[in-house]
Design a protein around this motif. Structure first.
Motif, PDB file in Angstrom:
ATOM      1  N   LEU A   1    -142.821  23.090 108.564  1.00 27.89           N
ATOM      2  CA  LEU A   1    -141.839  23.321 109.614  1.00 27.89           C
ATOM      3  C   LEU A   1    -140.555  23.685 108.770  1.00 27.89           C
ATOM      4  N   SER A   2    -140.007  24.778 108.808  1.00 23.89           N
ATOM      5  CA  SER A   2    -138.796  24.892 108.081  1.00 23.89           C
ATOM      6  C   SER A   2    -137.481  24.518 109.002  1.00 23.89           C
ATOM      7  N   SER A   3    -136.555  24.067 108.305  1.00 23.52           N
ATOM      8  CA  SER A   3    -135.094  24.008 108.880  1.00 23.52           C
ATOM      9  C   SER A   3    -134.427  24.954 107.982  1.00 23.52           C
ATOM     10  N   SER A   4    -133.557  25.801 108.595  1.00 22.88           N
ATOM     11  CA  SER A   4    -132.847  26.897 108.141  1.00 22.88           C
ATOM     12  C   SER A   4    -131.570  26.202 107.514  1.00 22.88           C
ATOM     13  N   SER A   5    -131.401  26.938 106.197  1.00 22.06           N
ATOM     14  CA  SER A   5    -130.296  26.459 105.495  1.00 22.06           C
ATOM     15  C   SER A   5    -128.947  26.446 106.059  1.00 22.06           C
ATOM     16  N   GLY A   6    -127.936  25.763 105.607  1.00 19.25           N
ATOM     17  CA  GLY A   6    -126.589  25.696 106.216  1.00 19.25           C
ATOM     18  C   GLY A   6    -125.742  26.870 106.112  1.00 19.25           C
ATOM     19  N   SER A   7    -126.217  27.876 105.239  1.00 20.04           N
ATOM     20  CA  SER A   7    -125.608  29.019 104.565  1.00 20.04           C
ATOM     21  C   SER A   7    -126.754  29.954 104.393  1.00 20.04           C
ATOM     22  N   VAL A   8    -126.455  31.391 104.524  1.00 16.19           N
ATOM     23  CA  VAL A   8    -127.335  32.586 104.483  1.00 16.19           C
ATOM     24  C   VAL A   8    -127.063  33.256 103.356  1.00 16.19           C
ATOM     25  N   LEU A   9    -127.916  33.669 102.477  1.00 16.81           N
ATOM     26  CA  LEU A   9    -127.552  34.459 101.082  1.00 16.81           C
ATOM     27  C   LEU A   9    -127.506  35.915 101.721  1.00 16.81           C
ATOM     28  N   PRO A  10    -126.541  36.433 100.838  1.00 18.27           N
ATOM     29  CA  PRO A  10    -126.336  37.959 101.120  1.00 18.27           C
ATOM     30  C   PRO A  10    -127.539  38.515 100.487  1.00 18.27           C
ATOM     31  N   ILE A  11    -127.726  39.872 101.148  1.00 22.00           N
ATOM     32  CA  ILE A  11    -128.725  40.613 100.615  1.00 22.00           C
ATOM     33  C   ILE A  11    -128.323  41.619  99.441  1.00 22.00           C
ATOM     34  N   ARG A  12    -127.077  41.953  99.331  1.00 28.05           N
ATOM     35  CA  ARG A  12    -126.516  42.893  98.328  1.00 28.05           C
ATOM     36  C   ARG A  12    -124.805  42.234  98.048  1.00 28.05           C
TER      37      ARG A  12
ATOM     38  N   SER B   1    -121.279  38.487 116.697  1.00 30.10           N
ATOM     39  CA  SER B   1    -122.549  38.796 116.205  1.00 30.10           C
ATOM     40  C   SER B   1    -123.087  39.868 117.080  1.00 30.10           C
ATOM     41  N   LEU B   2    -124.208  40.397 116.531  1.00 32.26           N
ATOM     42  CA  LEU B   2    -124.848  41.691 117.289  1.00 32.26           C
ATOM     43  C   LEU B   2    -124.959  41.193 118.884  1.00 32.26           C
TER      44      LEU B   2
ATOM     45  N   ASP C   1    -125.707  44.772 109.617  1.00 33.44           N
ATOM     46  CA  ASP C   1    -125.164  43.921 108.735  1.00 33.44           C
ATOM     47  C   ASP C   1    -123.847  43.630 108.979  1.00 33.44           C
ATOM     48  N   ILE C   2    -123.446  42.648 108.220  1.00 35.69           N
ATOM     49  CA  ILE C   2    -122.170  41.979 108.242  1.00 35.69           C
ATOM     50  C   ILE C   2    -121.691  42.013 106.916  1.00 35.69           C
ATOM     51  N   ILE C   3    -120.476  42.572 106.855  1.00 38.29           N
ATOM     52  CA  ILE C   3    -119.954  42.879 105.526  1.00 38.29           C
ATOM     53  C   ILE C   3    -118.590  41.905 105.041  1.00 38.29           C
ATOM     54  N   CYS C   4    -118.588  41.664 104.068  1.00 38.14           N
ATOM     55  CA  CYS C   4    -117.193  40.976 103.558  1.00 38.14           C
ATOM     56  C   CYS C   4    -116.488  41.839 102.492  1.00 38.14           C
ATOM     57  N   VAL C   5    -115.583  42.134 102.681  1.00 47.04           N
ATOM     58  CA  VAL C   5    -114.641  42.895 101.554  1.00 47.04           C
ATOM     59  C   VAL C   5    -113.737  41.767 100.976  1.00 47.04           C
TER      60      VAL C   5
ATOM     61  N   ALA D   1    -127.532  40.959 109.346  1.00 47.35           N
ATOM     62  CA  ALA D   1    -127.028  40.528 110.701  1.00 47.35           C
ATOM     63  C   ALA D   1    -128.032  39.531 111.477  1.00 47.35           C
ATOM     64  N   GLU D   2    -129.198  40.088 111.489  1.00 49.44           N
ATOM     65  CA  GLU D   2    -130.550  39.112 111.884  1.00 49.44           C
ATOM     66  C   GLU D   2    -130.615  37.730 111.083  1.00 49.44           C
ATOM     67  N   MET D   3    -130.420  37.737 110.028  1.00 45.47           N
ATOM     68  CA  MET D   3    -130.697  36.601 109.333  1.00 45.47           C
ATOM     69  C   MET D   3    -129.845  35.632 109.833  1.00 45.47           C
ATOM     70  N   ILE D   4    -128.241  36.094 109.946  1.00 45.73           N
ATOM     71  CA  ILE D   4    -127.211  35.244 110.509  1.00 45.73           C
ATOM     72  C   ILE D   4    -127.593  34.563 111.905  1.00 45.73           C
ATOM     73  N   ASN D   5    -128.045  35.684 112.696  1.00 51.07           N
ATOM     74  CA  ASN D   5    -128.382  35.132 114.061  1.00 51.07           C
ATOM     75  C   ASN D   5    -129.439  34.336 114.027  1.00 51.07           C
TER      76      ASN D   5
END
Length: 1699
Positions: A955-966, A1251-1252, A1296-1300, A1311-1315
């Motif tokens: 049983l996984s517990s999600s991390s307190g952060s989400v890795l960017p995909i790019r 979020s979406l 996606d969520i994009i940070c500039v 975006a779905e990973m963040i959700n």
């Protein structure tokens, strides 16, 4: 009895070879069964052993493998085969089978003229006819010395005579004639006895003597195995009679033959004299076996097969012993990563030495190169040019070998990089390897520094922690800071980060070239083959080099004079430098900025000398008549390679031969057309000759395989590929067939080390060019060869009946890929990587067009990832995963894997075996987002089951952060850039305007960030700003121009200008664009501080203006009514008709504040206006002919502040209003405020987006590097997203969520990973307690608040939430799992676990603790100040009361006593009467008890630990005490840590000083487990087999600061042997932990989430693992809030009260 030689286990080192090549020496007529048995029974087993254990292959060279004697090689070829085996075998090279038959005498293939004349004269003197002898041998004037050689028809060794000889009565006639002549010469003392015996010996005898005689002992010691088999009565009675009758007349007829030794005499001499003499001196492995046969039947087939079986067993045993004891440096280290850059540079240096050996003609340009490198203060590169095949590569390789001698006054660092022969020819790879090698080579010169002592002074610069580069990499707690040029000592060879950009590499290279070279240690950098690289890579490498070379750097580049593009790139990069030495430059070259040496064709006389030397070395020459043709050929083509090709062709000439159709049959009448006139035609002629000799199909396929391979092919690979049944081949290709072909190509197809193997490669690329043109001219032909190599390297094809690379997998079905696994496991901790597969297979998959197979079977394969990591190719793996070429079916999945690898690079570098655990814990939380990872997760689970140990994630517990995909961004030459403005269109196109006026566009995940170039009047346009609406971008320039770009039509770029105004008038009146909206083909633009807005019609290219009352603040277009709503600074909203331009109406808010946004709800016919302070006004716009009617106004009563941005989600009907100190959410259904979020203390918001689905919102804070994510429903900050630099703004696209960032970099999250991570199920506070039921399928958690959750492992989500009136202090589960007791506010709650019903609520007892008896029938409430009660479950009826308070109480295993401490005494109270019936007492002293523990497996015993450290067992029934152990004074038991295994074997005493102290009572010993850091939690499992602990390695002073190295680590240790079963990094801080009977580890975290891990130390059912994944898949379509547990509420009032 067999006898064997001494020294059989001595070692022989031949680490340069990659295989065992064993030559089988035998009598072909007497060893058919034995040789076949060796090939079928010994070779496959031994090959499997060597592949798995030693990383070596095995080749058995049997010259007589073919059943056709015409295919057997002659004596010369066999000797070459023996020599090849001796030189290139990594161990044993000779296996001799000496049977009872000696064999026929082998005719010499060549006889010198003088010796041949003696034989003829001897025959003529005695009247023997020499006609037969003269027919077989013909004179060859091209031999050195001149000789007579066998004609073509008798060149086969096995067929003693050809067609002409077969006309005699039998084969023996010619042999007798020759032996008579030899015997006469020997009697007349014309030849020696030793030379005479050479004519009598068989092929077996000849080969053995060649292999063993006159050889250095070290070349053959312990490398030869000889098996002598003597057979008595082999022929039986019938055979003896027949033999005597045949021999008797012959002895009488010819007295000369009496002096010729018989075969039996020669066999006896071989076995009894020759071999025993070499036994001890050469350390041979010699077996002699005698078989006595029945005199009547002789040596039967059954006896021969029995001997063959015994021989196979003995040979296999001897081979195993010989190879196991040999010094073969092939075993891989324990769980270590191979230093791939060092390995490749060793290959480059070896390649340099190989190529330098071809420098046989001294060229005058060598002196010019010498003058260049000795020139002081030379800042210009030297370019060595010349036509094809002029010897540029060979020249620079030779010069690289001479540099040390030329620069004897200093100690130069010479780096010669053959770029076209590198494993990878991409710019990133070449530059990274070049940087590595420069640092590595200079490290060797700084002897005062140890290579492993370069510790990073700023670990955070290479970490993946908050606010730092997510692509950072470091190496085993050792780091190098980027951009620290203080000293060369700070640069370590492992400094190249995973995922570093090409731009950063260029900076690294420039820094290295500036810092490291000096006058004492100048750098000589030679780059060869740049002109042969495709896709303009050579020019990119030149552009990456510094345009001004430092004084101590010399750069030499080879370029073909035909590559004008690369020469132009060099000229433009190094132009206007000046200062060139006169010796190597001209006025023209000074202008070019580099020195140039033009290689010319060499002198013809030197070519002739080279040809003569080569012919002399091979025992050949050209006659005087042929020399004229050679001179003529060399006059037309004066190239060294051409001379070597002429050697290959002229060595085939044999004067005196008869003309045939074969190109190889040159005679004395060679004409002008006999020699090709160019290199390519010579190569073609050579291939045609080989086709005639070996068969066209064999040659064509061999050339094709080698030419299309990525890095070359090993001999074994080539044999395996050629041995496969092919429709164009006649018969099966044998090892000898391939070996003979390789012998003929040995001067052009040479060996070099590559990926732990010796591979074959062309000495010149022109062989590949000719071979490709000749055999691979069509795409289909190339694709076919690539496909065949895909089948081979993927393991889908075995060779013949062999399975060459079989891996043994216990109890697992063998799959097709296991014949070529990615990793061969030798032992549990030792393995080696199948380097050949990971290098070749991706290349052939790509070239054969199998892009989907490459993506699914390779890039998404755990085995491939593990192999690349262990091979030290992590950066290469990340590059392959991030590539958007080929199949994009799993593009986002690949990017996620690449991001995980980059973030974990440092940890994985130090712990490669942890890759499956890292990937499982990182991917499993997002399996609902990326279902494609199910196969990957199953692969991880299967890998763990095969290893039969490890820690798995249940049983996984999600991390307190989400890795960017790019992570990507612009790549300008100016390193310090800043973004002026950035926008995003609805279709996801991002545009950035940089302060330097450049514009960069990112069109989506499959694209890179590219620069937008626009020229007006031949000048590049500088951009000032950009706005977006729908699919349009509005670009403003610094020259006051506007351009509209439709991103869906990238070729369409339209200038916005007024047709009635001149260009100068437009520039004067135009203000700064504030924004625009699109309505079909019309763009409505408003300007900063202007009281009008403009409408631009794209179709007609016209511009109109609409006047307003005050400054325009915002616009919104209505598609239904084709109108525009204009929000203004005075609070007015004006409505205009776009068709007519008329004003339709106005409205004004009561506060007269500027309207910054207008939202149209056209279905409801409403309009919402947001003012500058965040207040809302709702208007009715149903009546188009009347002004809008105000419905309501909602004012924000907080301190007024300006609105920074707004956002809304249609899915959640939510409007977000972001201000500096608050984010307000409004319900768009009723326009009521939903919630308000305040900024953290001391911080302020700068941007927020929803979020979406609207369940989360993301926000930026000023001067804060994280993006924080809040959950709307709970108000919690649930995530923090890490960025590489200071964020500038947030953008949201459809996926996606994009940070500039401020520097223009884009960080993209799915975006779905963040959700998924933000809405993951978790309790409101940190988990305080976990209890597990007996089945291990359900467990309960509490966070210390009002809820207790019941979780189901089958569903992976909580099922029930037991709600209490107050905070829960304690919970206890009945052993049968039916009831849950919880303690809240001194009240006891009894819950039915199946239904969630609160069946009882008991008050009045003042309980501080609750317990349940083992039979689940009674509960015990412990009270500190009142009576403790024993009561019935579930009704609550009191059975008895206990008057004394017992702390740390436990119920005895049989449920009879309550045992606890009371003022230092250990008491046992009866659960039936409540009285204290037992008291622990020790007669030795009266010390108090520190802690104790009952034993489940021994119900009558209690383990007691006293203050003095004494360990006792107390038997309750008999009240006896036994002392077992006395702890040393240095060991102190910590009562809070004290635990006992149920069987009483182990006791966990304490966790301190980075160690865990365990008492082994079964062996009466004290064990201290050293751990990586401070222990946070530790416990024993319920079976008493394992200890589980969580420690914090990141707290150590010298620990690495990267992400995973700073995480808490959960480790499982087997107590019996203290072996580590597995470990896993925890992404969050643990708060509690327990272990179930089913070896499940349940961990609660401080954020309220739970993780469950399984201990695997034996077989585990596949169904259970599959069930887990299937259940996760079933939750994919559920809304996250549908996963919330069902609330079960408490009884309103206690239904039972105790007095």
């Amino acid at each position: 009895m067999p006898s064997k030689g001494e020294g059989r286990y001595s070692s022989h080192s031949c680490c340069s070879s990659s295989c065992f090549k064993i030559y089988v020496c035998s009598n072909p007529e007497d060893s058919i069964i034995e040789r076949r048995a060796l090939r079928e029974k010994v070779l496959p087993r031994f090959r499997e052993h060597c592949r798995n254990l030693l990383a070596l292959d095995v080749r058995l060279i049997d010259p007589f493998e073919s059943s056709d004697p015409k295919c057997w090689p002659d004596a010369n070829t066999r000797q070459q085969l023996i020599e090849e085996c001796r030189k290139n075998s990594a161990g044993p090279f000779l296996l001799a089978l000496v049977g009872h038959q000696y064999g026929s005498a082998a005719l010499p293939s060549q006889v010198e003229v003088s010796e041949y004349q003696l034989l003829l004269q001897a025959c003529q003197q005695v009247g023997v006819c020499t006609q037969q002898l003269e027919r077989v041998y013909q004179r060859d004037e091209n031999a050195v010395p001149p000789s007579y050689r066998q004609t073509a028809s008798v060149e086969s060794a096995g067929s003693l005579l050809g067609e002409e000889i077969k006309k005699m009565q039998n084969r023996e006639d010619f042999r007798k004639v020759l032996q008579k002549a030899v015997s006469l010469c020997e009697q007349n003392r014309l030849i020696t006895a030793e030379r005479a015996h050479a004519f009598y010996r068989s092929a077996l005898d000849t080969d053995l003597r060649f292999a063993l005689e006159n050889c250095p002992v070290q070349d053959i010691a312990n490398r030869c195995m000889i098996y002598v088999h003597k057979v008595v009565n082999a022929d039986g009675e019938r055979g003896k009679t027949q033999r005597n009758s045949e021999l008797q007349p012959e002895l009488k007829a010819d007295p000369f033959e009496q002096s010729v030794p018989t075969p039996s005499e020669l066999l006896s001499q071989l076995c009894d004299v020759f071999l025993p003499a070499l036994l001890s001196s050469h350390q041979l492995l010699l077996y002699s076996t005698t078989t006595e046969c029945d005199r009547r039947h002789g040596y039967t087939t059954a006896r021969r097969r029995a001997y063959a079986d015994a021989l196979c067993q003995q040979v296999f045993s001897d081979l195993m012993a010989m190879t196991d004891s040999s010094n073969v440096c092939r075993l891989r280290g324990k769980a270590s990563v191979i230093d791939a850059p060092s390995r490749e540079w060793a290959q480059q240096e070896h390649l340099c030495s190989i190529l330098a050996q071809f420098y046989s003609i001294i060229q005058p340009e060598e002196e010019e190169i010498r003058a260049y490198v000795k020139q002081i203060d030379q800042q210009n590169p030297l370019v060595v040019t010349g036509g094809p095949c002029t010897g540029k590569t060979v020249l620079v390789a030779h010069c690289a070998q001479q540099m040390k001698a030329w620069l004897s006054a200093c100690d130069p660092v010479v780096i010669c990089y053959f770029c076209s022969l590198s494993v990878d020819t991409s710019p990133w790879y070449l530059l990274s390897r070049l940087c590595y090698q420069i640092v590595h080579r200079y490290e060797e010169h700084f002897t005062e520094l140890e290579p492993d002592s370069y510790i990073c002074r700023s670990p955070d610069k290479c970490s993946y922690n908050t606010g730092h580069d997510p692509t950072s990499d470091c190496s085993q707690s050792q780091h190098v800071c980027d951009g620290d040029p203080s000293a060369p000592q700070e640069l370590h060879s492992n400094f190249i980060k995973v995922g570093v950009s090409l731009f950063e590499l260029e900076g690294h290279l420039a820094s290295l070239l500036t810092q490291l070279p000096s006058s004492e240690h100048p750098l000589i950098l030679i780059l060869d083959g740049l002109d042969q690289l495709e896709n303009n890579v050579g020019s990119q490498i030149i552009g990456s080099l510094p345009s001004h070379l430092p004084d101590a750097v010399k750069l030499i580049i080879t370029v073909s004079s035909k590559r004008t593009g690369l020469l132009q790139a060099i000229k433009s990069h190094y132009s206007q430098l000046g200062g060139l030495p006169c010796s190597v430059s001209s006025s023209r070259e000074e202008e070019a900025g580099y020195a140039c040496i033009q290689l010319q064709s060499v002198d013809r006389k030197q070519c002739i000398k080279l040809l003569e030397s080569l012919l002399s070395c091979s025992g050949r020459r050209v006659t005087s008549g042929q020399q004229a043709l050679v001179n003529q050929a060399l006059s037309s083509c004066r190239l060294p390679l051409y001379a070597r090709l002429l050697h290959a062709l002229t060595s085939l000439w044999h004067s005196g031969r008869t003309e045939t159709k074969s190109i190889s049959c040159y005679n004395s009448d060679v004409n002008e057309s006999s020699l090709p006139d160019s290199v390519h035609s010579s190569i073609s002629a050579l291939l045609e000759h080989l086709e005639q000799k070996h068969g066209s199909s064999l040659v064509a396929r061999a050339v094709s395989y080698v030419s299309l391979s990525r890095t070359g092919l090993s001999e074994t690979e080539l044999v395996d590929l050629l041995s496969h049944d092919h429709p164009e081949c006649e018969g099966k290709i044998s090892q000898v067939d391939v070996e003979r072909l390789l012998i003929d190509l040995k001067n052009f197809l040479i060996r070099r080390p590559m990926a732990d193997s010796q591979v074959l490669f062309w000495v010149s690329r022109h062989f590949k060019l000719v071979g490709t043109k000749k055999y691979l001219s069509t795409h289909e032909a190339r694709k076919k060869i690539h496909s065949e190599m895909v089948d081979y390297f993927s393991g889908r094809r075995a060779v013949g009946n062999e399975k060459p690379f079989v891996v043994n997998c216990a109890s697992e079905a063998q799959n097709e890929s296991e014949s070529q696994p990615f990793i061969f496991s030798v032992t549990e901790d030792v393995c080696w990587v199948n380097m050949r597969k990971i290098l070749e297979l991706p290349h052939h998959l790509q070239q054969s067009g199998c892009l989907e197979e490459m993506e699914e079977g390779l890039l998404m394969s755990l085995g491939f990832h593990q192999a690349m990591l262990r091979a030290g190719l992590l950066s290469d793996l990340v590059t392959m995963l991030e590539a958007d070429e080929g199949s994009t079916k799993f593009l986002r999945e690949r990017w996620l894997v690449a991001s995980i690898l980059k973030s974990s690079a440092c940890f994985l570098h130090s712990s490669p075996p942890q890759l499956p655990t890292v990937m499982e814990s990182s991917l499993l939380p997002y399996l609902d987002v990326f279902p494609a990872f199910e196969r990957y997760i199953r692969e991880i689970q299967l890998d763990r089951r095969k290893k039969r140990k490890g820690v798995g994630l249940v049983l996984s517990s999600s991390s307190g952060s989400v890795l960017p995909i790019r992570c990507l961004g612009p790549n300008p030459k100016n390193k310090t850039i800043s973004v002026a403005e950035t926008v995003c269109t609805e279709c996801g196109v991002v545009a950035e305007i940089i302060e330097d006026g450049s514009a960069w566009i990112w069109k989506g995940l499959t694209c890179d960030v590219v620069k937008l170039s626009l020229s007006l009047k031949q000048q590049e346009v500088k951009f000032a700003g950009v706005k977006s609406s729908s699919q349009f971008l509005l670009l403003s320039t610094q020259c006051k121009k506007l351009f509209v770009w439709d991103v869906e039509d990238p070729e369409r770029l339209t200038e916005v200008k007024e047709s009635l105004k001149t260009e100068s008038e437009s520039n004067q009146t135009q203000s700064m664009v504030e924004g625009f909206v699109s309505c079909e083909e019309k763009l409505c633009i408003w300007w900063k501080k202007e009281r009008y807005f403009s409408v631009f019609d794209i179709s007609s290219n016209t511009l109109a203006h609409f006047q307003c009352q005050s400054s325009v603040m915002c616009l919104v277009a209505s598609f239904n009514s084709f109108s525009v709503y204009c929000g203004q600074a005075d609070g007015t909203v004006s409505i205009f008709d776009l068709t007519t331009g008329n004003l339709l109406g106005c409205c004004l808010n009561s506060a007269h504040r500027a309207v910054i946004q207008v939202i149209l709800c056209e279905e409801e016919q409403e309009m919402v206006c947001v003012d500058e302070n965040g207040s809302l006004a709702l208007w009715d716009i149903a009546d188009k002919e009347q002004p809008p009617i105000l419905i309501r106004e909602n004012f924000d009563h907080c301190k007024p502040s300006s609105v920074l941005n707004t956002d809304f989600s249609k899915a959640a009907n939510t409007l977000l209003v972001c201000q500096s100190q608050q984010v307000t959410l409004w319900n768009m259904c009723n326009w009521e405020m939903c919630d308000q979020f305040l900024a953290p203390q001391g911080k302020s918001f700068t941007k927020a987006v929803l979020s979406l689905d609207g369940h989360l919102f993301l926000a930026l804070l000023d001067h804060y590097p994280l993006i924080l994510v809040w959950r709307v429903s709970t108000g919690e900050c649930v995530l923090s997203l890490q960025t590489n630099t200071q964020p500038l703004t947030l953008l949201r696209t459809a996926s996606d969520i994009i940070c500039v960032s401020q520097n223009g970099c884009l960080t993209v999250w799915d975006a779905e990973m963040i959700n998924s991570a933000g809405t993951a199920t978790r309790m409101r506070s940190g988990v305080k307690g976990v209890v597990v039921d007996q089945t291990g399928k359900s467990f309960y958690t509490t966070d210390g608040l009002e809820n207790v959750w019941k979780w189901s492992l089958d569903a992976s989500f909580p099922k029930y939430s037991f709600v209490h009136e107050g905070p829960v202090e304690k919970m206890e589960l009945s052993p049968n799992g039916s009831f849950l007791l919880s303690l809240s506010g001194e009240e006891i709650y009894i819950w039915q676990t199946e239904t969630g019903e609160n069946i009882a609520r008991i008050s009045g007892g003042g309980a501080a603790d609750v317990l349940i008896t083992p039979n689940s029938k009674f509960g015990v409430s412990i009270s500190k100040h009142g009576l403790s009660h024993v009561w019935k479950l579930p009704c609550g009826g009191i059975v008895c009361s206990i008057h004394q308070y017992l702390s740390d109480a436990q119920v005895s295993a049989e449920g009879t006593f309550l045992v606890g401490l009371h003022h230092g005494d250990l008491l046992a109270a009866s659960l039936w009467s409540g009285s204290i019936s037992k008291r622990f007492s020790c007669t030795e002293n009266s010390e108090y008890v520190v802690t104790f523990h009952t034993l489940l497996d021994h119900p009558d015993f209690v383990v007691v630990l006293t203050a003095s450290g004494a360990v006792y067992t107390w038997k309750l029934s008999e009240e006896t005490v036994c002392r077992h152990f006395q702890l040393p004074d240095t060991f102190h038991c910590q009562p809070q840590d004290f635990q006992m295994s149920p069987n009483g074997s182990y006791a966990l005493l304490s966790t301190d000083n980075n160690s865990i102290n365990v008492l082994d009572l079964s062996r009466v010993r004290l064990c201290s487990f050293k751990v990586e850091g401070p222990v946070i939690k530790a416990c024993l499992d319920k079976t008493g087999c394992y200890m589980v602990y969580v420690c914090n390695p990141g707290s150590q002073e010298k620990s690495c600061a990267c992400d995973l190295h700073s995480k808490f680590v959960l480790t499982v240790v087997r107590l019996s042997d203290r072996e580590r079963i597995g470990r896993v990094c925890l992404h969050k801080n643990p708060s509690t932990m327990t272990v179930s009977k089913q070896q499940g580890v349940f961990v609660g975290f401080i954020d309220g989430s739970v993780g469950v891990f399984s201990i695997l130390d034996a077989d585990k059912s596949v169904e259970e693992l599959v069930l887990d994944l299937e259940n996760i898949k079933g939750e994919e379509t559920k809304c996250p809030f549908d996963r919330e547990p069902l609330s079960c509420y408490f009884l309103p009032k206690p239904n039972m009260r105790w007095a």
